[in-house]
Design a protein around this motif. Structure first.
Motif, short mmCIF file in Angstrom:
data_model
loop_
_atom_site.label_atom_id
_atom_site.label_comp_id
_atom_site.label_asym_id
_atom_site.label_seq_id
_atom_site.Cartn_x
_atom_site.Cartn_y
_atom_site.Cartn_z
N ARG A 159 -8.64 -8.43 91.32
CA ARG A 159 -7.91 -8.94 90.15
C ARG A 159 -8.67 -10.09 89.51
N LEU A 165 -7.67 -1.58 87.04
CA LEU A 165 -7.26 -0.19 87.20
C LEU A 165 -8.38 0.64 87.81
N ARG A 171 -4.99 -2.82 91.56
CA ARG A 171 -3.76 -2.01 91.67
C ARG A 171 -3.82 -1.11 92.90
N HIS A 172 -4.96 -0.47 93.13
CA HIS A 172 -5.11 0.42 94.27
C HIS A 172 -4.94 -0.34 95.58
N TYR A 174 -3.40 -3.29 96.08
CA TYR A 174 -2.03 -3.79 96.21
C TYR A 174 -1.08 -2.66 96.64
N ALA A 175 -1.25 -1.48 96.05
CA ALA A 175 -0.38 -0.36 96.41
C ALA A 175 -0.56 0.02 97.88
N LEU A 197 1.66 -6.51 91.67
CA LEU A 197 1.53 -5.30 90.85
C LEU A 197 2.03 -5.55 89.43
N VAL A 200 -0.75 -7.17 87.58
CA VAL A 200 -1.73 -6.16 87.19
C VAL A 200 -1.24 -5.40 85.95
N ALA A 201 0.05 -5.08 85.92
CA ALA A 201 0.60 -4.40 84.74
C ALA A 201 0.46 -5.27 83.50
N SER A 204 -3.11 -5.32 82.31
CA SER A 204 -3.53 -4.06 81.69
C SER A 204 -2.82 -3.81 80.36
N SER A 210 5.92 -5.34 82.95
CA SER A 210 5.70 -6.54 83.76
C SER A 210 6.83 -7.54 83.56
#
Length: 374
Positions: A159, A165, A171-172, A174-175, A197, A200-201, A204, A210
């Motif tokens: 980040r 992304l 994002r990957h 964190y998920a 997350l 991140v939203a 992006s 968010s």
């Protein structure tokens, strides 16, 4: 601890090297002849100690401390090649051992400090040391917890570098961390990943999603009071980026009062920085400069990223007035040099965006600073 199922000269040599003993000193330690040790050294896996000697080696390994065990397993794996130790059933060493958990925990603490200083290369090496060494499938609950924490910190690293992304993105990571904390049933960590997350939203460009997530988390009891206050502050950030500067100001001021009660000077500083940008958004430059001065004087400047953010926000405000435009460009120049020095790609883009907006006519619609919440 490692267990040797069947000793040969190869394992005996690995133990000697792990103990950092000469052939003679190793023979004395075991109560054996030097010639016996020399034979093991020469023939290695082609020779096998007698059963009573195997027991002596078992005792020597069992009495060794954790550092010797780690060196022994490492040396043995290097001697026989990847996978051959397990395939030959010579040694059992499944998953991390107790001392490795301690080392892993220490490395995570060091990674947090490295990230706070934007030392991305060092932080990446600390995290990669463990994420590349183990898979989630081979870990117990404690190992999974450390694995998830490492993955979450890797998300912070991505980040801060602006990789939001994609398969190698924040994002990957964190998920993935969120999935493990859900499996472990640790609600607080899951909520913290929901917060990450949402950041991140926002980065992006998905401001509506968010903002909704921030609003939900601002009253979520799974989070600490500080994290709930940060979520409330970030509601204001998303609103300000969407042009709702007055409403954003009211939301941010409520969060600022929380930080004052919690005695969190760094969060207090960040909140005033964001308030300054919201007031700049409606053209209230007097209040904007007032808030940015508070932000610059109250927070820590140990973090290069925070220095860049403060300088970028300050420069953005100064550029809004023709009388202070040159000062604004100078401050932005300093921010750009710091960002370049520490590889802050996302912040560099923010600075370029601010510079581009300064080329428009006075009073034109402001360009929003796309900074990372933290």
């Amino acid at each position: 601890m490692a267990t040797v199922h069947h000793w040969t000269g190869l394992e005996a040599r690995a133990l000697r090297l792990a103990l950092r003993l000469s052939v003679r000193a190793f023979a004395e330690r075991l109560g054996l002849a030097v010639a016996t040790i020399s034979k093991w050294e020469k023939l290695r896996s082609a020779t096998e100690p007698r059963p009573d000697t195997q027991a002596i080696l078992d005792t020597a390994l069992g009495r060794a401390d954790a550092s010797v065990h780690l060196r022994f397993e490492t040396l043995l794996s290097e001697m026989v090649g990847p996978g051959q130790v397990a395939a030959g059933r010579r040694v059992t060493a499944a998953g991390p051992r107790a001392w490795e958990y301690e080392s892993w925990t220490d490395d995570l603490d060091r990674a947090v400090v490295a990230l706070s200083r934007q030392n991305f290369t060092f932080a990446d090496s600390l995290l990669g040391r463990w994420l590349n060494r183990f898979t989630a499938a081979e870990l117990d609950d404690k190992g999974l917890y450390l694995y998830a924490r490492s993955t979450a910190l890797l998300g912070d690293l991505k980040r801060d570098q602006g990789a939001v992304l994609g398969p190698l993105s924040a994002r990957h990571s964190y998920a993935g961390a969120r999935s493990i904390f859900t499996q472990l049933d640790i609600p607080r960590r899951v909520a913290q990943l929901d917060l990450s997350l949402a950041v991140v939203a926002e980065m992006s460009g998905d401001l509506e999603t968010s903002a909704r997530t921030y609003e939900t988390l601002a009253v979520d009891d799974r989070l600490s009071r500080r994290d709930r206050a940060r979520a409330r502050l970030w509601v204001g950030t998303a609103l300000s980026k969407d042009g709702n500067h007055d409403y954003a100001t009211r939301v941010m001021q409520a969060a600022t009062r929380e930080f004052e009660d919690l005695t969190e000077p760094d969060d207090w500083s960040v909140a005033h920085q964001k308030l300054a940008l919201a007031r700049r958004g409606v053209g209230d430059l007097t209040q904007a400069l007032h808030f940015i001065d508070i932000a610059r004087s109250s927070g820590s400047t140990d973090s290069p990223m925070q220095r860049v953010r403060l300088d970028t926000a300050h420069g953005h405000i100064l550029l809004s007035d023709a009388a202070t435009r040159d000062d604004g460009l100078r401050v932005l120049g300093q921010a750009a040099r710091t960002a370049a020095q520490y590889g802050l790609v996302h912040q560099m883009r923010s600075i370029e965006s601010v510079k581009a907006s300064s080329e428009g006519p006075p009073g034109a619609s402001p360009t929003v600073i796309r900074e990372t919440n933290a």
